[in-house]
Design an enzyme around this catalytic site. Structure first.
Site, short mmCIF file in Angstrom:
data_model
loop_
_atom_site.label_atom_id
_atom_site.label_comp_id
_atom_site.label_asym_id
_atom_site.label_seq_id
_atom_site.Cartn_x
_atom_site.Cartn_y
_atom_site.Cartn_z
N GLU A 82 47.94 24.70 21.18
CA GLU A 82 47.11 25.88 20.93
C GLU A 82 47.63 27.09 21.71
OE1 GLU A 82 44.89 26.11 18.72
OE2 GLU A 82 44.52 23.99 18.22
N ARG A 92 29.25 24.18 15.11
CA ARG A 92 28.90 23.76 13.75
C ARG A 92 27.98 22.55 13.78
NH1 ARG A 92 30.78 19.84 10.56
NH2 ARG A 92 32.47 19.34 12.02
N CYS A 145 36.38 21.77 22.33
CA CYS A 145 37.81 21.85 22.64
C CYS A 145 38.16 23.25 23.15
CB CYS A 145 38.64 21.51 21.40
SG CYS A 145 38.64 19.77 20.97
N HIS A 173 45.84 19.96 20.15
CA HIS A 173 45.02 19.21 19.21
C HIS A 173 45.87 18.12 18.56
CE1 HIS A 173 41.49 22.11 18.80
NE2 HIS A 173 40.94 20.90 18.88
#
Length: 211
Positions: A82, A92, A145, A173
């Protein structure tokens, strides 16, 4: 420093029985130790705040040269270092403590974002050389994360107790096992750690994205 690298993964969440990030970390660490790398590992809870707190405590205690945090991105088909952590929590689904923050900062008053301090392009090039799908990712999402990634980079940038330690950190990831089997991911993580430890200046390679 007595620790070369701190590797972290997450515990299972959202009803799953496994989390490939922790499984890969658990396999990568022994392989690195066999090669002489001093590794510590930490399993983080999928809980806003608590995961970052646990990571911060470990970093302050161990003062490793490199911190590589990992997490599961089940929809991805490649291993993705990332680039950017953003100061935003927008869940979410609830975390494992039942929290569902919406449009909240990770660190009130903190910068909008932080860049990884790991050699992302060199890491992705190493994945390609080993025949493993990999790419630089421009977003770590807005779930736990990213929360951990932002907290890590904020800690390294602002904590006086770590000033001058030269610790570099970032987040990777990993896909679900259905996309890349855990032993392959684990071997790839071990390789990424070695790249991070030996590479001070990143490679100049294209890694952008149109969307």
């Amino acid at each position: 420093m007595t620790t070369d690298v701190l590797l972290t993964g997450f515990s299972p969440f959202d009803g799953a029985e496994r989390n490939e990030s922790w499984e890969a970390v658990s396999r990568a660490a022994p392989a690195l130790r066999e090669r002489g790398t001093r590794v510590e590992v930490l399993e983080l809870p999928v809980v806003f705040g608590a995961a970052g707190d646990a990571l911060a405590e470990a970093v302050r205690s161990l003062r490793p040269a490199v911190v590589l945090a990992t997490g599961l991105a089940a929809g991805r088909t490649a291993i993705t270092p990332e680039r950017v952590a953003i100061n935003l929590r927008d869940a979410r689904i609830p975390d494992e403590a039942g929290a569902s923050p919406v449009d909240e900062p990770v660190v009130p008053g903190g910068p909008v974002g932080y860049f990884s301090t790991l050699p992302l392009k060199a890491m992705v090039a190493a994945l390609a050389a080993d025949g493993v799908p990999g790419a630089v990712s421009q977003t770590a999402g807005t779930y736990v994360c990213n929360d951990v990634f932002y907290r890590l980079q904020h800690l390294l940038a602002t904590d006086p107790s770590l000033a001058g330690a030269g610790i570099r950190g970032g987040f990777v990831h990993v896909p679900a096992a259905a996309q890349i089997e855990v032993p392959v991911t684990a071997a790839a993580l071990a390789g990424l750690v070695e790249v991070a430890l030996r590479t001070e200046v990143d490679a100049v390679l294209a890694g952008g994205a149109e969307h």
